[in-house]
Scaffold this motif. Structure first.
Motif, PDB file in Angstrom:
ATOM      1  N   THR A 180     -37.616  32.694 -10.036  1.00 13.62           N
ATOM      2  CA  THR A 180     -36.450  33.276  -9.370  1.00 13.62           C
ATOM      3  C   THR A 180     -35.508  33.840 -10.437  1.00 13.62           C
ATOM      4  O   THR A 180     -34.336  33.493 -10.515  1.00 13.62           O
ATOM      5  CB  THR A 180     -35.747  32.219  -8.501  1.00 13.62           C
ATOM      6  OG1 THR A 180     -36.733  31.488  -7.765  1.00 13.62           O
ATOM      7  CG2 THR A 180     -34.810  32.860  -7.481  1.00 13.62           C
ATOM      8  N   ASP A 184     -33.816  37.791  -8.712  1.00 13.37           N
ATOM      9  CA  ASP A 184     -32.891  37.697  -7.579  1.00 13.37           C
ATOM     10  C   ASP A 184     -32.394  36.265  -7.462  1.00 13.37           C
ATOM     11  O   ASP A 184     -33.057  35.408  -6.877  1.00 13.37           O
ATOM     12  CB  ASP A 184     -33.584  38.136  -6.289  1.00 13.37           C
ATOM     13  CG  ASP A 184     -32.627  38.136  -5.091  1.00 13.37           C
ATOM     14  OD1 ASP A 184     -31.430  37.818  -5.268  1.00 13.37           O
ATOM     15  OD2 ASP A 184     -33.090  38.443  -3.971  1.00 13.37           O
ATOM     16  N   SER A 198     -29.735  35.303  -5.910  1.00 12.82           N
ATOM     17  CA  SER A 198     -28.896  35.143  -4.728  1.00 12.82           C
ATOM     18  C   SER A 198     -29.416  33.985  -3.891  1.00 12.82           C
ATOM     19  O   SER A 198     -30.563  33.544  -4.055  1.00 12.82           O
ATOM     20  CB  SER A 198     -28.910  36.420  -3.892  1.00 12.82           C
ATOM     21  OG  SER A 198     -30.197  36.608  -3.316  1.00 12.82           O
ATOM     22  N   PRO A 199     -28.613  33.465  -2.965  1.00 13.46           N
ATOM     23  CA  PRO A 199     -29.139  32.449  -2.053  1.00 13.46           C
ATOM     24  C   PRO A 199     -30.404  32.908  -1.347  1.00 13.46           C
ATOM     25  O   PRO A 199     -31.349  32.116  -1.166  1.00 13.46           O
ATOM     26  CB  PRO A 199     -27.981  32.228  -1.076  1.00 13.46           C
ATOM     27  CG  PRO A 199     -26.756  32.515  -1.891  1.00 13.46           C
ATOM     28  CD  PRO A 199     -27.156  33.665  -2.776  1.00 13.46           C
ATOM     29  N   GLU A 200     -30.437  34.194  -0.986  1.00 16.80           N
ATOM     30  CA  GLU A 200     -31.626  34.733  -0.293  1.00 16.80           C
ATOM     31  C   GLU A 200     -32.845  34.731  -1.216  1.00 16.80           C
ATOM     32  O   GLU A 200     -33.977  34.495  -0.771  1.00 16.80           O
ATOM     33  CB  GLU A 200     -31.329  36.139   0.202  1.00 16.80           C
ATOM     34  CG  GLU A 200     -30.280  36.230   1.309  1.00 16.80           C
ATOM     35  CD  GLU A 200     -28.858  36.053   0.783  1.00 16.80           C
ATOM     36  OE1 GLU A 200     -27.962  35.743   1.600  1.00 16.80           O
ATOM     37  OE2 GLU A 200     -28.635  36.224  -0.450  1.00 16.80           O
ATOM     38  N   ALA A 256     -34.122  31.217  -1.413  1.00 20.98           N
ATOM     39  CA  ALA A 256     -34.727  30.856  -0.130  1.00 20.98           C
ATOM     40  C   ALA A 256     -36.099  31.500   0.034  1.00 20.98           C
ATOM     41  O   ALA A 256     -37.043  30.867   0.536  1.00 20.98           O
ATOM     42  CB  ALA A 256     -33.807  31.274   1.012  1.00 20.98           C
ATOM     43  N   SER A 257     -36.228  32.752  -0.396  1.00 21.15           N
ATOM     44  CA  SER A 257     -37.492  33.461  -0.257  1.00 21.15           C
ATOM     45  C   SER A 257     -38.604  32.772  -1.041  1.00 21.15           C
ATOM     46  O   SER A 257     -39.707  32.549  -0.521  1.00 21.15           O
ATOM     47  CB  SER A 257     -37.330  34.908  -0.725  1.00 21.15           C
ATOM     48  OG  SER A 257     -38.566  35.592  -0.691  1.00 21.15           O
ATOM     49  N   ARG A 283     -26.818  28.388  -2.502  1.00 22.42           N
ATOM     50  CA  ARG A 283     -28.245  28.528  -2.816  1.00 22.42           C
ATOM     51  C   ARG A 283     -29.023  27.323  -2.296  1.00 22.42           C
ATOM     52  O   ARG A 283     -30.122  27.475  -1.738  1.00 22.42           O
ATOM     53  CB  ARG A 283     -28.425  28.661  -4.333  1.00 22.42           C
ATOM     54  CG  ARG A 283     -27.921  29.977  -4.915  1.00 22.42           C
ATOM     55  CD  ARG A 283     -27.762  29.887  -6.425  1.00 22.42           C
ATOM     56  NE  ARG A 283     -27.479  31.171  -7.045  1.00 22.42           N
ATOM     57  CZ  ARG A 283     -27.023  31.323  -8.282  1.00 22.42           C
ATOM     58  NH1 ARG A 283     -26.795  30.253  -9.038  1.00 22.42           N
ATOM     59  NH2 ARG A 283     -26.788  32.522  -8.781  1.00 22.42           N
ATOM     60  N   ALA A 291     -29.334  27.541   1.446  1.00 21.02           N
ATOM     61  CA  ALA A 291     -30.316  28.547   1.852  1.00 21.02           C
ATOM     62  C   ALA A 291     -31.737  28.028   1.686  1.00 21.02           C
ATOM     63  O   ALA A 291     -32.610  28.275   2.542  1.00 21.02           O
ATOM     64  CB  ALA A 291     -30.108  29.824   1.027  1.00 21.02           C
ATOM     65  N   LYS A 349     -32.514  25.500   4.491  1.00 19.89           N
ATOM     66  CA  LYS A 349     -32.783  26.209   5.744  1.00 19.89           C
ATOM     67  C   LYS A 349     -34.170  26.829   5.737  1.00 19.89           C
ATOM     68  O   LYS A 349     -34.879  26.825   6.755  1.00 19.89           O
ATOM     69  CB  LYS A 349     -31.719  27.271   5.978  1.00 19.89           C
ATOM     70  CG  LYS A 349     -31.859  27.995   7.306  1.00 19.89           C
ATOM     71  CD  LYS A 349     -30.716  28.983   7.520  1.00 19.89           C
ATOM     72  CE  LYS A 349     -30.854  29.704   8.852  1.00 19.89           C
ATOM     73  NZ  LYS A 349     -29.736  30.685   9.055  1.00 19.89           N
ATOM     74  N   ALA A 350     -34.587  27.364   4.577  1.00 21.87           N
ATOM     75  CA  ALA A 350     -35.876  28.047   4.487  1.00 21.87           C
ATOM     76  C   ALA A 350     -37.054  27.080   4.574  1.00 21.87           C
ATOM     77  O   ALA A 350     -38.101  27.423   5.141  1.00 21.87           O
ATOM     78  CB  ALA A 350     -35.951  28.836   3.181  1.00 21.87           C
TER      79      ALA A 350
END
Length: 403
Positions: free
Chosen positions: A162, A165, A167-169, A172-173, A214, A217, A220-221
């Motif tokens: 990671t 990116d 970011s929190p997204e 999460a991805s 982060r 996220a 949640k993921a």
């Protein structure tokens, strides 16, 4: 006429020596050292060592990340090569079974010389164990008392994957991708860009909130049924560590790792008493001297020696024994290449207080090509190889393609 107790005991004591003589130790001598560098990414390369012998056997070890955690300059590479050469002279012409002889010769230098020296020393110690197993035709875990498990639970450390990116997204991805591949535990370091603690309070809060976002996220993921591990990389002080841990309680962390340097025993212990999450740490500490204070004081729930940095396989066995006395679990730090992982797998298979092993997820798509046979994962667990030594060899074609 019945035998006396003394006669029975004397006979029993003599029996192994005369009736079942021990098998002769293979006459193998260590004669050479080769280093192999595999280009990975800007976070660093994999540096493998290969000990050579007069009988054609070779033994593998890993010395990655001993010069720091970013891509090493030529100067840093030279420093590691120089350290490896010095330790090799301490084991030249030894048998691979003379692990303790090598330790007595080199351990003090490794203990006092910083991370680079510790890593060089540990890499060659690993390779001696691989050689010993190969000389006898048995897996290393048999030399360590036998395996307790056929496979080991692992967690996917997504942090190095990671990079682009953050970011929190982005977190999460990658967490979701690792879960889709069967991993049931995920780790990341969402506070790596945290400013110095002397920064204005508003800036500290900004980055604390970003790190927490982060974590939220990722949770949640991956959903509530997978484990989430957070590494702080010692960016906090005691007060901030406790505050952030309490804000993270709704995320039900598997553990909270190194909010402060673990060798800061007073703060580490105070944080553990103040928070609900399990505490883990110790990734760059050396030897039983580094870990026994943490275990005796129970400042951590889980210690994390790294076979590349802590002194090698024999030293980690001693560290695990110290931890077991104080009911502390062991989860080896292992954001390593495949050789360091293979060494850790053999060791963890034989440790009674082992809990989970780290795996550097997603660094490169061709990782499985480097070893033969390749690392074998299923349902978030790694299989323990049964071949001689670590049960693996470098795939020369793959190594050449990425060197």
């Amino acid at each position: 006429m019945p035998l006396s107790r003394r006669q029975i005991l004397l006979g029993a004591g003599a029996l192994p020596a005369f009736a079942v003589p021990p098998p002769p130790r293979p006459n193998v001598r260590i004669t050479g050292l080769e280093t192999v560098t595999v280009q990975v990414n800007r976070r660093g390369n994999w540096l493998f060592v290969r000990l050579q012998t007069d009988k054609g056997l070779t033994g593998l070890g890993e010395a990655s990340q001993g010069s720091g955690f970013t891509q090493a300059s030529g100067q840093a590479d030279q420093a590691m090569q120089s350290a490896l050469a010095q330790y090799f002279e301490m084991l030249r012409d030894l048998s691979p079974f003379d692990v303790e002889m090598y330790r007595q010769r080199g351990r003090e230098k490794a203990r006092t010389g910083g991370l680079l020296q510790a890593t060089a020393f540990s890499a060659l110690e690993q390779a001696m164990w691989d050689l010993a197993g190969k000389a006898l035709g048995v897996p290393v875990y048999l030399l360590l008392g036998g395996k307790l498990r056929m496979d080991l639970p692992v967690y996917a450390n997504i942090n190095r994957a990671t990079n682009d990116d953050r970011s929190p997204e982005g977190f999460a991805s990658n967490a979701a991708k690792a879960v889709s591949q069967g991993f049931r535990a995920i780790k990341a370091a969402p506070f790596d860009d945290f400013p110095k603690l002397t920064a204005p309070p508003a800036e500290l809060e900004k980055f604390a909130a970003l790190g927490i976002a982060r974590v939220e996220a990722m949770r949640k993921a991956i959903g509530p049924d997978r484990d989430l591990l957070i590494d702080v990389h010692s960016h906090f002080d005691r007060k901030l560590a406790v505050e952030v841990a309490r804000r993270l309680e709704p995320q039900f962390l598997y553990w909270y790792e190194e909010p402060v340097p673990p060798e800061n025993l007073e703060d580490t212990g105070a944080i553990r008493k103040a928070v609900r999450q399990r505490m883990a740490g110790g990734e760059t500490l050396f030897g039983i001297e580094g870990f026994s204070p943490l275990c005796r004081s129970q400042a951590l729930d889980v210690i994390m020696p790294d076979v590349k940095h802590c002194g090698g396989i024999q030293e980690m066995r001693k560290i695990a024994a110290v931890a077991e006395v104080d009911a502390v679990q062991i989860s080896p730090h292992n954001p390593s290449g495949p050789v360091g992982t293979a060494a850790s797998v053999q060791l963890c298979a034989a440790l009674s207080n082992f809990v989970i092993l780290e795996y550097a997820w997603g660094e490169v798509p061709w990782r499985r090509e480097i070893l033969s046979p390749p690392e074998d994962f299923a349902n978030g667990r790694i299989h323990v190889p049964d071949g001689p030594g670590f049960g693996v060899e470098l795939d020369e074609k793959a190594v050449k393609a990425h060197s």
